[in-house]
Write a protein that holds these residues in place. Structure first.
Motif, PDB file in Angstrom:
ATOM      1  N   HIS A   1     -47.117   8.685 -28.503  1.00  0.00           N
ATOM      2  CA  HIS A   1     -47.133   8.605 -27.052  1.00  0.00           C
ATOM      3  C   HIS A   1     -45.904   7.883 -26.477  1.00  0.00           C
ATOM      4  CE1 HIS A   1     -48.523   6.444 -23.389  1.00  0.00           C
ATOM      5  NE2 HIS A   1     -49.151   7.575 -23.137  1.00  0.00           N
ATOM      6  N   ASN A   2     -45.357   8.472 -25.434  1.00  0.00           N
ATOM      7  CA  ASN A   2     -44.288   7.820 -24.674  1.00  0.00           C
ATOM      8  C   ASN A   2     -44.930   7.167 -23.453  1.00  0.00           C
ATOM      9  OD1 ASN A   2     -42.038   7.061 -23.256  1.00  0.00           O
ATOM     10  ND2 ASN A   2     -41.242   9.131 -22.922  1.00  0.00           N
ATOM     11  N   PRO A   3     -44.920   5.849 -23.288  1.00  0.00           N
ATOM     12  CA  PRO A   3     -44.026   4.878 -23.924  1.00  0.00           C
ATOM     13  C   PRO A   3     -44.624   4.051 -25.065  1.00  0.00           C
ATOM     14  CG  PRO A   3     -44.974   3.886 -21.970  1.00  0.00           C
ATOM     15  CD  PRO A   3     -45.559   5.276 -22.082  1.00  0.00           C
TER      16      PRO A   3
ATOM     17  N   GLY B   1     -44.236  21.595 -25.804  1.00  0.00           N
ATOM     18  CA  GLY B   1     -43.377  21.009 -26.832  1.00  0.00           C
ATOM     19  C   GLY B   1     -41.934  21.023 -26.391  1.00  0.00           C
ATOM     20  N   SER B   2     -41.066  20.431 -27.207  1.00  0.00           N
ATOM     21  CA  SER B   2     -39.650  20.328 -26.817  1.00  0.00           C
ATOM     22  C   SER B   2     -38.777  20.094 -28.037  1.00  0.00           C
ATOM     23  CB  SER B   2     -39.498  19.155 -25.856  1.00  0.00           C
ATOM     24  OG  SER B   2     -38.141  18.931 -25.578  1.00  0.00           O
ATOM     25  N   ALA B   3     -37.538  20.569 -27.932  1.00  0.00           N
ATOM     26  CA  ALA B   3     -36.549  20.258 -28.972  1.00  0.00           C
ATOM     27  C   ALA B   3     -35.759  19.001 -28.603  1.00  0.00           C
ATOM     28  CB  ALA B   3     -35.594  21.440 -29.131  1.00  0.00           C
ATOM     29  N   SER B   4     -36.094  18.377 -27.471  1.00  0.00           N
ATOM     30  CA  SER B   4     -35.255  17.297 -26.944  1.00  0.00           C
ATOM     31  C   SER B   4     -35.202  16.058 -27.826  1.00  0.00           C
ATOM     32  CB  SER B   4     -35.732  16.878 -25.557  1.00  0.00           C
ATOM     33  OG  SER B   4     -35.358  17.840 -24.612  1.00  0.00           O
ATOM     34  N   LYS B   5     -36.318  15.719 -28.472  1.00  0.00           N
ATOM     35  CA  LYS B   5     -36.336  14.470 -29.247  1.00  0.00           C
ATOM     36  C   LYS B   5     -36.056  14.716 -30.719  1.00  0.00           C
ATOM     37  CE  LYS B   5     -37.648  12.913 -25.339  1.00  0.00           C
ATOM     38  NZ  LYS B   5     -36.828  12.165 -24.424  1.00  0.00           N
ATOM     39  N   THR B   6     -36.477  15.869 -31.225  1.00  0.00           N
ATOM     40  CA  THR B   6     -36.215  16.152 -32.634  1.00  0.00           C
ATOM     41  C   THR B   6     -34.783  16.648 -32.822  1.00  0.00           C
ATOM     42  OG1 THR B   6     -37.423  18.154 -32.137  1.00  0.00           O
ATOM     43  CG2 THR B   6     -38.459  16.631 -33.651  1.00  0.00           C
TER      44      THR B   6
ATOM     45  N   GLY C   1     -37.079  23.007 -21.483  1.00  0.00           N
ATOM     46  CA  GLY C   1     -37.537  21.638 -21.726  1.00  0.00           C
ATOM     47  C   GLY C   1     -39.006  21.450 -21.398  1.00  0.00           C
ATOM     48  N   ALA C   2     -39.541  20.317 -21.867  1.00  0.00           N
ATOM     49  CA  ALA C   2     -40.960  20.022 -21.651  1.00  0.00           C
ATOM     50  C   ALA C   2     -41.258  19.714 -20.186  1.00  0.00           C
ATOM     51  CB  ALA C   2     -41.376  18.844 -22.526  1.00  0.00           C
ATOM     52  N   GLN C   3     -40.275  19.136 -19.507  1.00  0.00           N
ATOM     53  CA  GLN C   3     -40.503  18.810 -18.099  1.00  0.00           C
ATOM     54  C   GLN C   3     -40.692  20.097 -17.286  1.00  0.00           C
ATOM     55  OE1 GLN C   3     -40.807  15.672 -17.138  1.00  0.00           O
ATOM     56  NE2 GLN C   3     -41.083  16.129 -14.971  1.00  0.00           N
TER      57      GLN C   3
ATOM     58  N   VAL D   1     -51.617  19.066 -23.497  1.00  0.00           N
ATOM     59  CA  VAL D   1     -51.162  18.061 -24.459  1.00  0.00           C
ATOM     60  C   VAL D   1     -49.660  18.202 -24.652  1.00  0.00           C
ATOM     61  CG1 VAL D   1     -51.935  19.527 -26.381  1.00  0.00           C
ATOM     62  CG2 VAL D   1     -51.438  17.146 -26.809  1.00  0.00           C
ATOM     63  N   ASP D   2     -48.955  17.106 -24.390  1.00  0.00           N
ATOM     64  CA  ASP D   2     -47.492  17.100 -24.476  1.00  0.00           C
ATOM     65  C   ASP D   2     -47.103  16.591 -25.866  1.00  0.00           C
ATOM     66  OD1 ASP D   2     -44.798  16.376 -24.404  1.00  0.00           O
ATOM     67  OD2 ASP D   2     -44.861  15.830 -22.294  1.00  0.00           O
ATOM     68  N   GLU D   3     -46.565  17.494 -26.677  1.00  0.00           N
ATOM     69  CA  GLU D   3     -46.220  17.155 -28.061  1.00  0.00           C
ATOM     70  C   GLU D   3     -44.724  16.918 -28.251  1.00  0.00           C
ATOM     71  OE1 GLU D   3     -47.706  20.081 -30.747  1.00  0.00           O
ATOM     72  OE2 GLU D   3     -49.777  19.460 -30.503  1.00  0.00           O
TER      73      GLU D   3
ATOM     74  N   LEU E   1     -29.852  20.644 -25.342  1.00  0.00           N
ATOM     75  CA  LEU E   1     -30.138  22.069 -25.530  1.00  0.00           C
ATOM     76  C   LEU E   1     -30.960  22.627 -24.378  1.00  0.00           C
ATOM     77  CD1 LEU E   1     -31.165  22.263 -29.301  1.00  0.00           C
ATOM     78  CD2 LEU E   1     -29.150  23.313 -28.262  1.00  0.00           C
ATOM     79  N   ARG E   2     -31.757  21.749 -23.765  1.00  0.00           N
ATOM     80  CA  ARG E   2     -32.725  22.127 -22.724  1.00  0.00           C
ATOM     81  C   ARG E   2     -33.635  23.258 -23.220  1.00  0.00           C
ATOM     82  NH1 ARG E   2     -33.866  18.490 -21.520  1.00  0.00           N
ATOM     83  NH2 ARG E   2     -35.124  19.250 -19.800  1.00  0.00           N
ATOM     84  N   VAL E   3     -34.272  23.004 -24.315  1.00  0.00           N
ATOM     85  CA  VAL E   3     -35.225  23.979 -24.845  1.00  0.00           C
ATOM     86  C   VAL E   3     -36.574  23.298 -25.070  1.00  0.00           C
ATOM     87  CG1 VAL E   3     -35.842  25.346 -26.878  1.00  0.00           C
ATOM     88  CG2 VAL E   3     -33.561  25.561 -25.891  1.00  0.00           C
TER      89      VAL E   3
HETATM   90  C1  LIG Z   1     -43.574  12.835 -23.408  1.00  0.00           C
HETATM   91  C2  LIG Z   1     -42.399  13.528 -22.817  1.00  0.00           C
HETATM   92  N1  LIG Z   1     -42.562  14.714 -22.210  1.00  0.00           N
HETATM   93  C3  LIG Z   1     -41.526  15.369 -21.674  1.00  0.00           C
HETATM   94  C4  LIG Z   1     -40.261  14.854 -21.701  1.00  0.00           C
HETATM   95  C5  LIG Z   1     -39.145  15.658 -21.107  1.00  0.00           C
HETATM   96  O1  LIG Z   1     -38.561  16.374 -22.148  1.00  0.00           O
HETATM   97  P1  LIG Z   1     -37.520  17.564 -21.949  1.00  0.00           P
HETATM   98  O2  LIG Z   1     -36.165  16.986 -22.207  1.00  0.00           O
HETATM   99  O3  LIG Z   1     -37.899  18.540 -23.011  1.00  0.00           O
HETATM  100  O4  LIG Z   1     -37.698  18.122 -20.593  1.00  0.00           O
HETATM  101  C6  LIG Z   1     -40.041  13.628 -22.301  1.00  0.00           C
HETATM  102  C7  LIG Z   1     -38.702  13.036 -22.303  1.00  0.00           C
HETATM  103  O5  LIG Z   1     -38.543  11.853 -22.402  1.00  0.00           O
HETATM  104  C8  LIG Z   1     -41.136  12.951 -22.887  1.00  0.00           C
HETATM  105  O6  LIG Z   1     -40.973  11.775 -23.493  1.00  0.00           O
END
Ligand SMILES: Cc1ncc(COP(=O)(O)O)c(C=O)c1O
Length: 490
Positions: free
Chosen positions: A261-263, A320-325, A186-188, A289-291, A330-332
């Motif tokens: 951008h989140n949020p 990057g992350s597969a979490s939102k797409t 994951g991105a985190q 850069v968090d994509e 999956l935690r990838v």
């Molecule tokens: C901008 C951003 N970065 C990272 C994360 C964490 O993502 P992941 O589930 O891939 O760890 C999120 C999740 O909300 C996010 O919005």
């Protein structure tokens, strides 16, 4: 007794609580819609549920907190008792009370039992696209035999997934090879690895404000210091201001979410991307850069990835992350660097060794088949966003929303600075929602709340209606209609 893993002082806790009083002001006595002790208990509960104060933290004494909050000691005593009753606090004579989570909260699946009626507006994450996850795991089983013959540990990630990620970057206009990619959980996790590698405790890390809540948590956990540059909900990035802060504060790293951008949902344009890359080169400061949201384009496509604008001397690290797409379950996630990510890979040796093989195989399949399901997902998000925006206009009159063009959230600016009190009251009405202050530092952003639109539209409309009722409670205005009150879910 739950062991205390840390303490929080009365001054810090007071700051974290923000404007928790039901009317947002210092004197709740005038038109208090409900007792101050309940509002304080809800605000404290929210701090632990949001993760802003970790479970296991020992709270200040009742006397000290009462003095800092300028309330009677009875109010704090009653608030602590309320938290003990709901299972959020454990106390023992002579020791400080410790924040806990009730045992009754079901772990999983989260949508059953007592939690089933809670509306989770505090997470911006879609459910899984069933078919593709199903096909992905079938593909994983088919591909498994050669992996099963080995030990199954790939610290950099399996090659098939690294190639799929590299192909996505190349398709988006930034040629990339599998050797430039490290797969993470994951991105985190990716951000934690980057912090581990680049940042020393005490270093400053420049962030946009608001920014992703988890980013602030990770920086703090690393004992680094977040330094905020405001992101305007309508006009977006002020890169002159950002450069001035870089000059003055000499941060060790800049963190940005340039795509949806989140949020806020804002998108940094090409000129802004080029400028940020120049700042990286001129001041020798890495930009991370968090994509995570980059593929959630609702109104217009994102420009090329930020790293593709980098001049010589710039250091851009892409997460990057597969979490939102695809799916957060999956935690990838991944990290892309300009050269090889060896030092980042080494940083995971004492953390988690490697990611799960089957999830990586399934994620690689899903990324290669994004075109099969992403357009429909984006259509659903557009519909849900319109539902959320209409509900905000109806139930939060006077509130404005940011000029986002994609992503998963509406960033709402309330007429009055009662974000925390609104979120606390919403929890009492059965809706979990993150207050604006979760996305900033030092209690800023009290006028904001974040409304993700990843829930199904009917739930979303109902959730915003309840948030409207919570806002009225927080401002001491008309309370919920009896009809609404009858349907309260706790
Ligand atoms: C901008 C951003 N970065 C990272 C994360 C964490 O993502 P992941 O589930 O891939 O760890 C999120 C999740 O909300 C996010 O919005």
């Amino acid at each position: 007794m739950f062991p205390a893993t840390g303490t929080i002082g009365a001054a810090t806790l007071t700051k974290q609580l923000g404007a928790w009083r039901p009317d947002g002001g210092p004197c709740p006595a005038r038109r208090a819609p409900r007792p101050a002790y309940l509002a304080l208990a809800e605000a404290l509960r929210l701090l632990v549920l949001d993760g802003r104060v970790p479970v296991g933290t020992a709270l200040p004494s009742e006397r000290a907190l009462a003095a800092h909050l300028d309330v009677s000691r009875t109010t704090v005593t009653a608030a602590y008792a309320e938290l003990r009753d709901s299972g959020h606090l454990q106390s023992r004579q002579g020791a400080r009370s410790v924040l806990t989570l009730p045992h009754s909260v079901p772990a999983e699946p989260a949508d059953t039992g007592a939690e089933a009626d809670l509306i989770r507006l505090n997470v911006a994450a879609p459910s899984a696209p069933d078919q593709i996850v199903h096909d992905g795991y079938r593909h994983a089983l088919e591909c498994a035999p050669p992996y099963l013959a080995g030990i199954g540990l790939y610290p950099g990630g399996i090659r098939a997934l690294r190639e799929a990620i590299a192909r996505r970057y190349t398709d988006r206009g930034m040629p990339t090879t599998a050797e430039q990619v490290l797969v993470t959980s994951g991105a985190q996790h990716a951000l934690r690895l980057v912090l581990d590698t680049l940042v020393h405790p005490g270093d400053r890390v420049l962030i946009e404000q608001p920014t992703h809540h988890g980013t602030i948590l990770a920086i703090r956990r690393h004992n680094a210091r977040p330094v905020a540059v405001g992101l305007h909900p309508e006009h977006g990035w002020d890169l002159d201001q950002l450069e001035a802060v870089v000059k003055q504060q000499n941060p060790r790293m800049i963190f940005t979410i340039a795509d949806f951008h989140n949020p806020t949902g804002l998108l940094l344009d090409e000129a802004g991307r080029a400028r940020l890359c120049e700042i990286s080169a001129r001041y020798r400061v890495p930009v991370v850069v968090d994509e995570t949201m980059a593929e959630l384009a609702l109104d217009r496509p994102a420009p090329r990835p930020l790293a593709s604008f980098a001049p010589r001397g710039a250091q851009i690290i892409t997460i990057g992350s597969a979490s939102k797409t695809v799916w957060a379950g999956l935690r990838v996630g991944w990290i892309r660097t300009e050269t090889s990510p060896d030092s980042l890979t080494a940083a995971r040796h004492d953390m988690d060794l490697a990611g799960a093989v089957f999830e990586q195989l399934a994620a690689g399949y899903a990324l290669d088949h994004l075109g099969d399901f992403l357009p429909a997902r984006l259509d659903s998000l557009r519909t849900a966003r319109a539902v959320a925006a209409d509900a905000v206009a109806e139930h939060l009159p006077g509130a404005t929303t940011s000029a986002g063009v994609g992503g998963l959230c509406l960033w709402v600016t309330l007429p009055r600075p009662v974000g925390t009190a609104t979120a606390a009251a919403a929890a009492g009405l059965g809706v979990r929602i993150a207050a604006g202050s979760a996305f900033g530092i030092d209690g800023a952003l009290e006028r904001n709340i974040r409304i993700p639109y990843s829930l199904p539209p009917d739930q979303l409309a109902r959730a915003v209606e309840l948030v409207g009722a919570a806002y009225r409670r927080a401002t001491g205005g008309t309370t919920a209609s009896p009809d609404l009150a009858d349907q309260l879910v706790v």
